[in-house]
Design an enzyme around this catalytic site. Sequence first.
Site, mmCIF file in Angstrom:
data_model
loop_
_atom_site.group_PDB
_atom_site.id
_atom_site.type_symbol
_atom_site.label_atom_id
_atom_site.label_comp_id
_atom_site.label_asym_id
_atom_site.label_seq_id
_atom_site.Cartn_x
_atom_site.Cartn_y
_atom_site.Cartn_z
ATOM 1 N N ARG A 46 0.829 -1.214 0.000
ATOM 2 C CA ARG A 46 0.000 0.000 0.000
ATOM 3 C C ARG A 46 0.856 1.255 0.000
ATOM 4 O O ARG A 46 0.462 2.283 -0.518
ATOM 5 C CB ARG A 46 -0.900 0.011 1.242
ATOM 6 C CG ARG A 46 -2.137 -0.801 1.051
ATOM 7 C CD ARG A 46 -3.158 -0.449 2.063
ATOM 8 N NE ARG A 46 -2.869 -1.051 3.359
ATOM 9 C CZ ARG A 46 -3.750 -1.072 4.346
ATOM 10 N NH1 ARG A 46 -4.938 -0.519 4.184
ATOM 11 N NH2 ARG A 46 -3.456 -1.642 5.491
ATOM 12 N N VAL A 102 -2.298 -28.184 18.117
ATOM 13 C CA VAL A 102 -3.285 -27.319 18.772
ATOM 14 C C VAL A 102 -3.034 -27.427 20.269
ATOM 15 O O VAL A 102 -2.981 -28.542 20.802
ATOM 16 C CB VAL A 102 -4.729 -27.773 18.456
ATOM 17 C CG1 VAL A 102 -5.744 -26.867 19.140
ATOM 18 C CG2 VAL A 102 -4.974 -27.810 16.944
ATOM 19 N N LYS A 123 7.648 -0.215 5.691
ATOM 20 C CA LYS A 123 6.887 -1.239 4.970
ATOM 21 C C LYS A 123 7.717 -1.958 3.905
ATOM 22 O O LYS A 123 7.362 -3.062 3.491
ATOM 23 C CB LYS A 123 5.663 -0.598 4.292
ATOM 24 C CG LYS A 123 4.642 -0.040 5.270
ATOM 25 C CD LYS A 123 3.891 -1.150 5.968
ATOM 26 C CE LYS A 123 2.842 -0.598 6.906
ATOM 27 N NZ LYS A 123 2.162 -1.680 7.642
ATOM 28 N N SER A 137 -0.571 -12.062 14.971
ATOM 29 C CA SER A 137 -0.530 -13.457 15.452
ATOM 30 C C SER A 137 0.650 -13.736 16.376
ATOM 31 O O SER A 137 0.619 -14.733 17.110
ATOM 32 C CB SER A 137 -0.545 -14.449 14.288
ATOM 33 O OG SER A 137 0.606 -14.328 13.504
ATOM 34 N N SER A 155 -7.464 -19.176 5.729
ATOM 35 C CA SER A 155 -7.140 -19.340 7.149
ATOM 36 C C SER A 155 -7.925 -20.522 7.686
ATOM 37 O O SER A 155 -8.959 -20.912 7.118
ATOM 38 C CB SER A 155 -7.563 -18.080 7.901
ATOM 39 O OG SER A 155 -7.529 -18.295 9.289
ATOM 40 N N LYS A 172 -12.615 -13.875 6.591
ATOM 41 C CA LYS A 172 -11.860 -14.905 5.865
ATOM 42 C C LYS A 172 -12.802 -15.950 5.253
ATOM 43 O O LYS A 172 -12.560 -16.451 4.162
ATOM 44 C CB LYS A 172 -10.856 -15.592 6.797
ATOM 45 C CG LYS A 172 -9.781 -14.683 7.347
ATOM 46 C CD LYS A 172 -8.948 -13.996 6.282
ATOM 47 C CE LYS A 172 -7.939 -14.893 5.606
ATOM 48 N NZ LYS A 172 -7.136 -14.131 4.595
HETATM 49 P P1 NDP Z 1 0.012 -8.846 8.293
HETATM 50 O O1 NDP Z 1 -0.865 -7.915 9.024
HETATM 51 O O2 NDP Z 1 1.445 -8.857 8.616
HETATM 52 O O3 NDP Z 1 -0.168 -8.643 6.740
HETATM 53 C C1 NDP Z 1 -1.382 -8.287 6.156
HETATM 54 C C2 NDP Z 1 -1.095 -7.620 4.831
HETATM 55 O O4 NDP Z 1 -2.329 -7.234 4.222
HETATM 56 C C3 NDP Z 1 -0.269 -6.351 4.994
HETATM 57 O O5 NDP Z 1 0.715 -6.336 4.004
HETATM 58 C C4 NDP Z 1 -1.283 -5.255 4.763
HETATM 59 O O6 NDP Z 1 -0.735 -4.090 4.181
HETATM 60 C C5 NDP Z 1 -2.204 -5.917 3.761
HETATM 61 N N1 NDP Z 1 -3.455 -5.191 3.688
HETATM 62 C C6 NDP Z 1 -4.372 -5.008 4.662
HETATM 63 N N2 NDP Z 1 -5.367 -4.228 4.206
HETATM 64 C C7 NDP Z 1 -5.059 -3.883 2.939
HETATM 65 C C8 NDP Z 1 -5.674 -3.100 1.934
HETATM 66 N N3 NDP Z 1 -6.819 -2.464 2.135
HETATM 67 N N4 NDP Z 1 -5.054 -2.990 0.729
HETATM 68 C C9 NDP Z 1 -3.882 -3.623 0.484
HETATM 69 N N5 NDP Z 1 -3.260 -4.388 1.403
HETATM 70 C C10 NDP Z 1 -3.842 -4.508 2.601
HETATM 71 O O7 NDP Z 1 -0.620 -10.282 8.515
HETATM 72 P P2 NDP Z 1 -0.153 -11.769 8.190
HETATM 73 O O8 NDP Z 1 1.093 -11.806 7.433
HETATM 74 O O9 NDP Z 1 -0.252 -12.489 9.457
HETATM 75 O O10 NDP Z 1 -1.366 -12.258 7.274
HETATM 76 C C11 NDP Z 1 -1.235 -12.470 5.886
HETATM 77 C C12 NDP Z 1 -2.404 -13.287 5.404
HETATM 78 O O11 NDP Z 1 -2.437 -14.522 6.077
HETATM 79 C C13 NDP Z 1 -3.779 -12.650 5.634
HETATM 80 O O12 NDP Z 1 -4.591 -12.962 4.532
HETATM 81 C C14 NDP Z 1 -4.279 -13.372 6.869
HETATM 82 O O13 NDP Z 1 -5.676 -13.392 6.938
HETATM 83 C C15 NDP Z 1 -3.710 -14.758 6.631
HETATM 84 N N6 NDP Z 1 -3.558 -15.566 7.837
HETATM 85 C C16 NDP Z 1 -2.731 -15.151 8.852
HETATM 86 C C17 NDP Z 1 -2.549 -15.949 9.953
HETATM 87 C C18 NDP Z 1 -1.662 -15.566 11.082
HETATM 88 O O14 NDP Z 1 -1.732 -16.186 12.134
HETATM 89 N N7 NDP Z 1 -0.768 -14.598 10.933
HETATM 90 C C19 NDP Z 1 -3.231 -17.254 10.076
HETATM 91 C C20 NDP Z 1 -4.057 -17.595 8.950
HETATM 92 C C21 NDP Z 1 -4.200 -16.783 7.878
HETATM 93 P P3 NDP Z 1 -0.094 -2.919 5.092
HETATM 94 O O15 NDP Z 1 1.248 -3.473 5.500
HETATM 95 O O16 NDP Z 1 -0.010 -1.771 4.194
HETATM 96 O O17 NDP Z 1 -1.008 -2.728 6.256
#
Ligand code: NDP
Length: 320
Positions: free
Chosen positions: A32, A250, A39, A201, A124, A163
């Site tokens: 973003r 778990v 970032k 997380s 997820s 999700k």
């Molecule tokens: P982070 O918060 O580190 O990453 C989320 C990413 O999504 C960031 O890069 C963020 O961008 C981006 N994002 C959020 N909103 C927008 C938007 N409006 N437009 C563009 N980009 C956006 O989380 P994770 O790495 O933990 O998660 C990554 C994925 O994995 C997600 O889909 C999450 O649902 C899934 N997930 C995560 C788990 C966990 O335990 N961590 C478990 C299961 C699934 P910005 O940096 O600019 O905010």
Amino acid sequence: NVVCVTGASGFMASWIVKFLLQRGYTVRATVREPSNPNKVDHLLRLEGANERLQLFKADLLEEGSFDSAVDGCDAVFHTASPVRLGPVNDPQAELIDPAVKGTLNVLKSCAKSPSVKRVIFTSSVSAVIFNERPKTPEVVVDETWFSNPDFCRELERWYSLSKTLAEDAAWKFVNENNIDMITINPVMVSGPLLQSEINESVEPILNLINGKQFPNKSFGWVDVKDVANAHILAYEIASACGRYCLAERVIHFSELARILRDMYPTLQITDKCEVDEAYMPTYQISTEKAKKSLGIDFTPLEVSLKETVESFREKDIVNF
Ligand code: NDP
């Protein structure tokens, strides 16, 4: 081989980008805020980034935002989605719209680009597990399970709802548009941080290190490097298909606290739960599919927790 990773600055995506660069891919990373060093600096420092990493500015809520990043790619790793596990003011605007509209936005860009052979969508276990079925130690959750949106709404599990709706919308779209998609459905992800800001997380682990009482919850845990590898293998292994649940085990938070106490005996890690009630039972998550068809050999939780805490120290998030 040119691939796109959405939400590249995030916890999980940063590892996907790192491993893709290591494997020789040219990576188009959507973020973003491409001019915000917090970032992107950690991405630009990765081995191979100078030669093969390209940053693209894209937002989930802007129509057509991903077109240029996706056009001409062989694969798209769609990880971007807001992660807010605690309470939110406006679930629709903060979680559901970016997750669902954003996913469709990315998939529409994929549908326009004939070069895209496969989409790997980061879903997820939240899109798997939240339904009326009991969760007790003998129950084995697997890829045939789907969360129930009404159940998520009733419990106000807005992140899980986002999700669930996003994965559901994604399957409908790819089936109608003949796109080959695989979903990766991880549990809570632990492990070392590449990015500079702490993600949701790993925050419960930091809370325990900081001596806070733990919630009465049983969660699955999996290491971030295993999750990143699973994404890449799901693209590279032609026979991979459908959904993949990822979990090392778990456990109840009391057990997580015990592991950390054994590992860091000088820290004041509590053995107290936030509430005085019977502990929530554990359950099992089947990872047979991920082990068999992707060959994932899960990192033990103890190793992942240690690396998480050591990365907090390296980044001065904790001082001990
Ligand atoms: P982070 O918060 O580190 O990453 C989320 C990413 O999504 C960031 O890069 C963020 O961008 C981006 N994002 C959020 N909103 C927008 C938007 N409006 N437009 C563009 N980009 C956006 O989380 P994770 O790495 O933990 O998660 C990554 C994925 O994995 C997600 O889909 C999450 O649902 C899934 N997930 C995560 C788990 C966990 O335990 N961590 C478990 C299961 C699934 P910005 O940096 O600019 O905010």
